[in-house]
Design a protein around this motif. Sequence first.
Motif, PDB file in Angstrom:
ATOM      1  N   SER A  78      -1.842  -2.442   5.369  1.00 53.07           N
ATOM      2  CA  SER A  78      -0.968  -2.677   3.801  1.00 53.07           C
ATOM      3  C   SER A  78      -0.639  -3.582   4.355  1.00 53.07           C
ATOM      4  O   SER A  78       0.572  -3.249   5.302  1.00 53.07           O
ATOM      5  CB  SER A  78      -1.035  -1.444   3.424  1.00 53.07           C
ATOM      6  OG  SER A  78      -1.279  -0.342   2.984  1.00 53.07           O
TER       7      SER A  78
ATOM      8  N   LEU B 116      -1.998  -2.880  -0.702  1.00 53.53           N
ATOM      9  CA  LEU B 116      -1.464  -1.544  -0.466  1.00 53.53           C
ATOM     10  C   LEU B 116      -2.675  -1.022   0.054  1.00 53.53           C
ATOM     11  O   LEU B 116      -4.029  -1.342  -1.270  1.00 53.53           O
ATOM     12  CB  LEU B 116      -1.088  -0.355  -1.798  1.00 53.53           C
ATOM     13  CG  LEU B 116      -0.720   0.649  -1.903  1.00 53.53           C
ATOM     14  CD1 LEU B 116       0.176   0.769  -0.016  1.00 53.53           C
ATOM     15  CD2 LEU B 116      -0.406   0.895  -2.840  1.00 53.53           C
ATOM     16  N   VAL B 117      -3.596  -0.789   0.732  1.00 56.90           N
ATOM     17  CA  VAL B 117      -5.002   0.438   1.346  1.00 56.90           C
ATOM     18  C   VAL B 117      -4.319   1.371   1.136  1.00 56.90           C
ATOM     19  O   VAL B 117      -3.744   2.451   1.910  1.00 56.90           O
ATOM     20  CB  VAL B 117      -5.387  -0.090   2.455  1.00 56.90           C
ATOM     21  CG1 VAL B 117      -6.981   0.488   2.669  1.00 56.90           C
ATOM     22  CG2 VAL B 117      -5.304  -1.626   2.903  1.00 56.90           C
TER      23      VAL B 117
ATOM     24  N   ILE C 260       1.724   5.916   1.188  1.00 49.89           N
ATOM     25  CA  ILE C 260       0.690   5.530   1.433  1.00 49.89           C
ATOM     26  C   ILE C 260      -0.342   5.852   1.930  1.00 49.89           C
ATOM     27  O   ILE C 260      -1.495   6.242   1.723  1.00 49.89           O
ATOM     28  CB  ILE C 260       0.791   3.921   1.760  1.00 49.89           C
ATOM     29  CG1 ILE C 260       1.846   3.464   1.793  1.00 49.89           C
ATOM     30  CG2 ILE C 260      -0.484   3.783   2.951  1.00 49.89           C
ATOM     31  CD1 ILE C 260       2.326   2.023   2.418  1.00 49.89           C
TER      32      ILE C 260
END
Length: 72
Positions: free
Chosen positions: A38, A30-31, A69
């Motif tokens: 991600s 996960l970014v 996100i």
Amino acid sequence: MRVDGCLLHQCAVDNDGDAMIRGGDTGPSLVPGKPDESAIWESIREGKMPPEKSKRLNDEEKELIRKWIEGL
């Protein structure tokens, strides 16, 4: 924004995303703020996550996770 607990359970994502951001041997899944970078989003978008076909996410649920996100 918080992702509904049911979606979190289905996708093995924790509420704050810390474990996914820390990552493992292959790096983070996960970014924060970048769903397109991600790995977890790629798996969700492509229908690979969650792995059980009976628990597939609908488009609304996928969009909720994408926005989550983006908001991290």
